[in-house]
Design a protein around this motif. Structure first.
Motif, PDB file in Angstrom:
ATOM      1  N   THR A  32       0.866  -1.171   0.000  1.00  0.00           N
ATOM      2  CA  THR A  32       0.000   0.000   0.000  1.00  0.00           C
ATOM      3  C   THR A  32       0.909   1.228   0.000  1.00  0.00           C
ATOM      4  O   THR A  32       1.827   1.313   0.814  1.00  0.00           O
ATOM      5  N   VAL A  33       0.662   2.162  -0.911  1.00  0.00           N
ATOM      6  CA  VAL A  33       1.478   3.372  -0.990  1.00  0.00           C
ATOM      7  C   VAL A  33       0.573   4.590  -0.817  1.00  0.00           C
ATOM      8  O   VAL A  33      -0.373   4.780  -1.586  1.00  0.00           O
ATOM      9  N   ASP A  34       0.848   5.394   0.213  1.00  0.00           N
ATOM     10  CA  ASP A  34       0.132   6.648   0.426  1.00  0.00           C
ATOM     11  C   ASP A  34       1.041   7.798  -0.009  1.00  0.00           C
ATOM     12  O   ASP A  34       2.091   8.036   0.601  1.00  0.00           O
ATOM     13  N   ALA A  35       0.634   8.497  -1.063  1.00  0.00           N
ATOM     14  CA  ALA A  35       1.395   9.645  -1.562  1.00  0.00           C
ATOM     15  C   ALA A  35       0.782  10.923  -1.000  1.00  0.00           C
ATOM     16  O   ALA A  35      -0.410  11.170  -1.191  1.00  0.00           O
ATOM     17  N   VAL A  36       1.604  11.709  -0.294  1.00  0.00           N
ATOM     18  CA  VAL A  36       1.109  12.917   0.367  1.00  0.00           C
ATOM     19  C   VAL A  36       1.973  14.118   0.025  1.00  0.00           C
ATOM     20  O   VAL A  36       3.144  13.984  -0.334  1.00  0.00           O
ATOM     21  N   CYS A  37       1.364  15.295   0.167  1.00  0.00           N
ATOM     22  CA  CYS A  37       2.050  16.560  -0.077  1.00  0.00           C
ATOM     23  C   CYS A  37       1.569  17.566   0.956  1.00  0.00           C
ATOM     24  O   CYS A  37       0.361  17.674   1.197  1.00  0.00           O
ATOM     25  N   PRO A  38       2.486  18.307   1.590  1.00  0.00           N
ATOM     26  CA  PRO A  38       2.053  19.329   2.545  1.00  0.00           C
ATOM     27  C   PRO A  38       1.022  20.273   1.927  1.00  0.00           C
ATOM     28  O   PRO A  38       1.131  20.655   0.758  1.00  0.00           O
ATOM     29  N   ASP A  39       0.026  20.627   2.732  1.00  0.00           N
ATOM     30  CA  ASP A  39      -1.032  21.573   2.339  1.00  0.00           C
ATOM     31  C   ASP A  39      -1.956  21.047   1.242  1.00  0.00           C
ATOM     32  O   ASP A  39      -2.703  21.818   0.635  1.00  0.00           O
ATOM     33  N   LYS A  40      -1.923  19.735   0.994  1.00  0.00           N
ATOM     34  CA  LYS A  40      -2.840  19.154   0.005  1.00  0.00           C
ATOM     35  C   LYS A  40      -3.500  17.908   0.589  1.00  0.00           C
ATOM     36  O   LYS A  40      -2.962  17.263   1.475  1.00  0.00           O
ATOM     37  N   LYS A  41      -4.694  17.622   0.038  1.00  0.00           N
ATOM     38  CA  LYS A  41      -5.500  16.491   0.510  1.00  0.00           C
ATOM     39  C   LYS A  41      -5.607  15.415  -0.558  1.00  0.00           C
ATOM     40  O   LYS A  41      -5.322  15.661  -1.742  1.00  0.00           O
ATOM     41  N   ALA A  42      -6.070  14.236  -0.138  1.00  0.00           N
ATOM     42  CA  ALA A  42      -6.327  13.143  -1.076  1.00  0.00           C
ATOM     43  C   ALA A  42      -7.255  13.632  -2.180  1.00  0.00           C
ATOM     44  O   ALA A  42      -8.228  14.341  -1.912  1.00  0.00           O
ATOM     45  N   GLY A  43      -6.941  13.271  -3.417  1.00  0.00           N
ATOM     46  CA  GLY A  43      -7.742  13.683  -4.563  1.00  0.00           C
ATOM     47  C   GLY A  43      -7.213  14.925  -5.246  1.00  0.00           C
ATOM     48  O   GLY A  43      -7.539  15.174  -6.414  1.00  0.00           O
ATOM     49  N   GLU A  44      -6.395  15.710  -4.541  1.00  0.00           N
ATOM     50  CA  GLU A  44      -5.768  16.870  -5.170  1.00  0.00           C
ATOM     51  C   GLU A  44      -4.548  16.404  -5.959  1.00  0.00           C
ATOM     52  O   GLU A  44      -4.074  15.280  -5.783  1.00  0.00           O
ATOM     53  N   LYS A  45      -4.041  17.293  -6.797  1.00  0.00           N
ATOM     54  CA  LYS A  45      -2.940  16.905  -7.683  1.00  0.00           C
ATOM     55  C   LYS A  45      -1.672  17.700  -7.385  1.00  0.00           C
ATOM     56  O   LYS A  45      -1.737  18.804  -6.855  1.00  0.00           O
ATOM     57  N   VAL A  46      -0.536  17.094  -7.748  1.00  0.00           N
ATOM     58  CA  VAL A  46       0.719  17.837  -7.829  1.00  0.00           C
ATOM     59  C   VAL A  46       1.152  17.797  -9.294  1.00  0.00           C
ATOM     60  O   VAL A  46       0.870  16.839 -10.011  1.00  0.00           O
ATOM     61  N   ARG A  47       1.802  18.861  -9.708  1.00  0.00           N
ATOM     62  CA  ARG A  47       2.353  18.878 -11.059  1.00  0.00           C
ATOM     63  C   ARG A  47       3.710  18.181 -11.027  1.00  0.00           C
ATOM     64  O   ARG A  47       4.391  18.195 -10.004  1.00  0.00           O
ATOM     65  N   THR A  48       4.079  17.561 -12.135  1.00  0.00           N
ATOM     66  CA  THR A  48       5.369  16.880 -12.189  1.00  0.00           C
ATOM     67  C   THR A  48       6.232  17.493 -13.293  1.00  0.00           C
ATOM     68  O   THR A  48       5.729  18.204 -14.162  1.00  0.00           O
ATOM     69  N   ALA A  49       7.511  17.208 -13.213  1.00  0.00           N
ATOM     70  CA  ALA A  49       8.461  17.660 -14.228  1.00  0.00           C
ATOM     71  C   ALA A  49       9.221  16.446 -14.758  1.00  0.00           C
ATOM     72  O   ALA A  49       9.539  15.527 -13.997  1.00  0.00           O
ATOM     73  N   VAL A  50       9.478  16.440 -16.054  1.00  0.00           N
ATOM     74  CA  VAL A  50      10.284  15.384 -16.670  1.00  0.00           C
ATOM     75  C   VAL A  50      11.713  15.896 -16.766  1.00  0.00           C
ATOM     76  O   VAL A  50      11.978  16.901 -17.434  1.00  0.00           O
ATOM     77  N   HIS A  51      12.620  15.229 -16.064  1.00  0.00           N
ATOM     78  CA  HIS A  51      14.041  15.561 -16.161  1.00  0.00           C
ATOM     79  C   HIS A  51      14.696  14.569 -17.120  1.00  0.00           C
ATOM     80  O   HIS A  51      14.526  13.365 -16.974  1.00  0.00           O
ATOM     81  N   ASP A  52      15.423  15.098 -18.080  1.00  0.00           N
ATOM     82  CA  ASP A  52      16.049  14.212 -19.052  1.00  0.00           C
ATOM     83  C   ASP A  52      17.518  14.582 -19.218  1.00  0.00           C
ATOM     84  O   ASP A  52      17.949  15.678 -18.848  1.00  0.00           O
ATOM     85  N   PHE A  53      18.271  13.645 -19.752  1.00  0.00           N
ATOM     86  CA  PHE A  53      19.713  13.792 -19.901  1.00  0.00           C
ATOM     87  C   PHE A  53      20.019  13.803 -21.389  1.00  0.00           C
ATOM     88  O   PHE A  53      20.047  12.765 -22.032  1.00  0.00           O
ATOM     89  N   GLU A  54      20.181  15.003 -21.946  1.00  0.00           N
ATOM     90  CA  GLU A  54      20.245  15.156 -23.396  1.00  0.00           C
ATOM     91  C   GLU A  54      21.572  15.738 -23.870  1.00  0.00           C
ATOM     92  O   GLU A  54      21.666  16.286 -24.955  1.00  0.00           O
ATOM     93  N   GLY A  55      22.609  15.626 -23.033  1.00  0.00           N
ATOM     94  CA  GLY A  55      23.929  16.075 -23.441  1.00  0.00           C
ATOM     95  C   GLY A  55      24.264  17.494 -23.030  1.00  0.00           C
ATOM     96  O   GLY A  55      25.346  17.991 -23.352  1.00  0.00           O
ATOM     97  N   ASP A  56      23.349  18.167 -22.320  1.00  0.00           N
ATOM     98  CA  ASP A  56      23.637  19.510 -21.820  1.00  0.00           C
ATOM     99  C   ASP A  56      24.445  19.410 -20.530  1.00  0.00           C
ATOM    100  O   ASP A  56      24.675  18.326 -20.005  1.00  0.00           O
ATOM    101  N   GLN A  57      24.848  20.565 -20.002  1.00  0.00           N
ATOM    102  CA  GLN A  57      25.655  20.551 -18.779  1.00  0.00           C
ATOM    103  C   GLN A  57      24.873  20.052 -17.568  1.00  0.00           C
ATOM    104  O   GLN A  57      25.453  19.592 -16.593  1.00  0.00           O
ATOM    105  N   THR A  58      23.564  20.152 -17.622  1.00  0.00           N
ATOM    106  CA  THR A  58      22.714  19.582 -16.572  1.00  0.00           C
ATOM    107  C   THR A  58      21.473  19.014 -17.248  1.00  0.00           C
ATOM    108  O   THR A  58      21.337  19.077 -18.475  1.00  0.00           O
TER     109      THR A  58
END
Length: 199
Positions: A32-58
């Motif tokens: 069972t995995v409970d995913a939580v975020c401060p100041d947010k409740k079940a059913g609310e969303k967090v935005r995500t970012a895709v980090h990729d490694f494409e040959g740049d310095q970061t």
């Protein structure tokens, strides 16, 4: 053996793969995995970012999926959980400013419960002051924080993971197969492959 109850600490702009993959994979094997975020409740969303490694310095950063939380931060009791998962991305850098988050991380470390952190998740471990004397991997840009926290930074390949007692860490999402496999071992999860026989 029944599955474990696992807490996952996330926030806006958590890395897309690093929240989605362990959240789904750990449930797939019966936890069972409970995913939580401060100041947010079940059913609310967090935005995500895709980090990729494409040959740049970061790494590069692009918008990811929205991730739906399935538990409310204000209602969780850390002592009810068997393990902790800290994904990377941008979230750990500001989650570490939340004193309740720090207390939660310290609970898991002090009670020697399994902790899996990947990529920038080590920023949260360092801020909670739970890395002293540990061997820990992280995204290389986080290595100064890991070392300053009194840990031995493990400079390993991006698809590798390292275990030190109850702590399982890895540099970034290419390590998911190894990182999750090692975390399952620390959790005591055994996966059997049964051979099918033809009739």
């Amino acid at each position: 053996m029944s599955g474990k109850k696992i807490l996952m600490l996330v926030g806006d702009f958590v890395e897309d793969y690093e929240v989605m993959v362990p959240f789904q994979a750990l449930q797939m094997v019966g936890h069972t995995v409970d995913a939580v975020c401060p100041d947010k409740k079940a059913g609310e969303k967090v935005r995500t970012a895709v980090h990729d490694f494409e040959g740049d310095q970061t790494y590069s950063e692009k918008p990811g999926h929205n991730f739906t939380l399935n538990a409310s931060f204000d209602e969780i009791q850390p002592q009810e959980y068997d393990a902790l998962v800290i994904p990377g991305g941008r979230a750990p850098e500001y989650l570490r400013l939340n004193t309740t988050v720090i207390t939660i991380v310290q609970h898991f470390a002090q009670t020697h419960k399994p902790i899996a952190a990947i990529c920038h998740g080590a920023q949260l471990l360092a801020a909670a002051d739970v890395l002293k004397g540990k061997r820990c991997s992280a995204y290389p840009a986080c290595s100064p924080e890991v070392r300053l926290s009194g840990a031995d930074y493990a400079d390993i390949a991006v698809d590798e993971a390292i275990v030190d007692g109850n702590l399982v860490t890895a540099p970034a999402w290419p390590a998911h197969p190894r990182w999750l496999a090692e975390f399952l071992k620390v959790l005591g999860t055994k996966i059997e492959h049964l051979e099918l026989t033809s009739v």
